[in-house]
Write an enzyme that holds these catalytic residues in place. Structure first.
Site, short mmCIF file in Angstrom:
data_model
loop_
_atom_site.label_atom_id
_atom_site.label_comp_id
_atom_site.label_asym_id
_atom_site.label_seq_id
_atom_site.Cartn_x
_atom_site.Cartn_y
_atom_site.Cartn_z
N PRO A 153 0.79 -1.23 0.00
CA PRO A 153 0.00 0.00 0.00
C PRO A 153 0.83 1.29 0.00
O PRO A 153 1.85 1.37 0.69
CB PRO A 153 -0.84 -0.09 1.28
CG PRO A 153 -0.22 -1.17 2.09
CD PRO A 153 0.47 -2.10 1.14
N ASN A 154 0.34 2.22 -0.79
CA ASN A 154 0.87 3.59 -0.87
C ASN A 154 2.19 3.71 -1.63
O ASN A 154 2.67 4.82 -1.86
CB ASN A 154 1.00 4.24 0.52
CG ASN A 154 -0.31 4.24 1.26
OD1 ASN A 154 -1.30 4.76 0.73
ND2 ASN A 154 -0.38 3.66 2.44
N ARG A 189 4.08 11.00 -1.70
CA ARG A 189 3.96 10.71 -0.27
C ARG A 189 5.27 11.01 0.46
O ARG A 189 6.33 10.56 0.04
CB ARG A 189 3.53 9.25 -0.02
CG ARG A 189 4.61 8.23 -0.25
CD ARG A 189 4.15 6.81 0.00
NE ARG A 189 3.96 6.50 1.41
CZ ARG A 189 4.21 5.31 1.96
NH1 ARG A 189 4.65 4.32 1.22
NH2 ARG A 189 4.01 5.12 3.23
N TYR A 228 10.59 9.20 1.50
CA TYR A 228 10.62 8.25 0.38
C TYR A 228 11.19 8.82 -0.91
O TYR A 228 11.28 8.10 -1.91
CB TYR A 228 9.20 7.70 0.14
CG TYR A 228 8.64 6.98 1.35
CD1 TYR A 228 9.18 5.77 1.76
CD2 TYR A 228 7.58 7.53 2.08
CE1 TYR A 228 8.68 5.11 2.87
CE2 TYR A 228 7.08 6.88 3.20
CZ TYR A 228 7.62 5.67 3.59
OH TYR A 228 7.14 5.01 4.69
N ASN A 270 8.27 -5.50 -1.06
CA ASN A 270 8.16 -4.42 -0.09
C ASN A 270 6.68 -4.39 0.30
O ASN A 270 5.88 -3.77 -0.39
CB ASN A 270 8.60 -3.08 -0.68
CG ASN A 270 8.49 -1.96 0.34
OD1 ASN A 270 7.94 -2.15 1.43
ND2 ASN A 270 8.99 -0.79 -0.02
N ALA A 309 3.21 -0.97 4.70
CA ALA A 309 2.69 -1.03 6.07
C ALA A 309 2.31 -2.44 6.49
O ALA A 309 2.35 -2.78 7.69
CB ALA A 309 1.49 -0.10 6.20
N GLU A 342 13.23 -9.09 1.22
CA GLU A 342 12.42 -7.96 1.68
C GLU A 342 13.16 -6.65 1.40
O GLU A 342 14.38 -6.59 1.58
CB GLU A 342 12.25 -8.15 3.19
CG GLU A 342 11.63 -7.03 3.95
CD GLU A 342 11.78 -7.23 5.47
OE1 GLU A 342 12.70 -7.96 5.93
OE2 GLU A 342 10.98 -6.64 6.19
N HIS A 395 12.90 -2.31 2.04
CA HIS A 395 12.25 -1.10 2.56
C HIS A 395 13.06 0.09 2.09
O HIS A 395 14.29 0.12 2.29
CB HIS A 395 12.15 -1.13 4.09
CG HIS A 395 11.29 -2.25 4.54
ND1 HIS A 395 9.93 -2.25 4.35
CD2 HIS A 395 11.61 -3.43 5.09
CE1 HIS A 395 9.45 -3.40 4.78
NE2 HIS A 395 10.44 -4.13 5.23
N ARG A 450 12.99 4.43 12.61
CA ARG A 450 11.73 5.19 12.65
C ARG A 450 10.93 4.78 13.89
O ARG A 450 11.51 4.42 14.91
CB ARG A 450 10.99 4.99 11.34
CG ARG A 450 11.79 5.52 10.14
CD ARG A 450 11.07 5.30 8.83
NE ARG A 450 9.80 6.03 8.79
CZ ARG A 450 8.87 5.85 7.85
NH1 ARG A 450 9.09 4.97 6.87
NH2 ARG A 450 7.74 6.54 7.87
C1 DQA Z 1 8.20 1.06 3.83
C2 DQA Z 1 8.27 1.27 5.35
C3 DQA Z 1 6.93 0.97 5.99
O1 DQA Z 1 7.02 1.14 7.40
C4 DQA Z 1 5.88 1.93 5.46
O2 DQA Z 1 4.62 1.61 6.02
C5 DQA Z 1 5.82 1.96 3.98
C6 DQA Z 1 7.07 1.86 3.21
C7 DQA Z 1 9.50 1.47 3.12
O3 DQA Z 1 9.66 1.09 1.96
O4 DQA Z 1 10.33 2.18 3.70
O5 DQA Z 1 4.77 2.15 3.39
O6 DQA Z 1 8.00 -0.33 3.57
#
Ligand code: DQA
Length: 148
Positions: free
Chosen positions: A9-10, A17, A22, A73, A76, A97, A99, A106
């Protein structure tokens, strides 16, 4: 070798965002970068992004027999989804994985990664490069024939 690059998501809103966290490059920019790197190292990629947990689970299940590994990735859902963890375990494809941000630096709630428990490596806080390193890792892992 075919790898599925999955985003939760997002991630579709990259560039808009929280650019301080990011960056200012878009999701399309990310895909372009990954495709260029995949070409350079001689692997194929498929892409999947969803804002829905079940859709991500479906895509992991559908990757079985179609892909040799997964770069994920879960955004959330990293920190909440046992369903994604179980799906990764169920298909048993080599997975890594990614991020973009450094989740270790964080909020406390970002420190747990369920999906990461089914992954062979984590690339954290490297920006978009994390996806490229993930592809490198999977390529080497498969080329060396190492068992998980
Ligand atoms: C994320 C880190 C997550 O905590 C966050 O909710 C994201 C992006 C990252 O790529 O840094 O949406 O996975």
């Amino acid at each position: 070798m075919r790898f599925l690059v999955m985003n939760g998501p997002n991630i579709n809103l990259l560039g808009l965002r929280e650019p301080g966290i990011y960056g200012s490059e878009s999701y399309a920019d990310l895909l372009q970068k990954i495709e260029a790197h995949a070409k350079a190292i001689g692997v194929e990629t498929g892409f999947f992004q969803s804002n829905h947990e079940g859709a991500l689970v479906d895509a992991i299940q559908a990757a079985r027999g179609e892909y040799d590994g997964i770069v994920i990735n879960p955004a959330a859902y990293t920190h909440t989804s046992i369903a994604i963890l179980d799906a990764l375990k169920a298909v048993a494809l080599p997975a890594v994985e990614v991020h973009i941000s450094d989740v270790r630096e964080r909020e406390e709630f970002r420190r747990i990664s369920y999906a990461g428990m089914a992954c062979e490596a984590s690339f954290i806080g490297l920006g978009f490069d994390g996806y490229l390193r993930g592809l490198d890792f999977l390529k080497e892992r498969l080329a060396s024939g190492k068992k998980a």
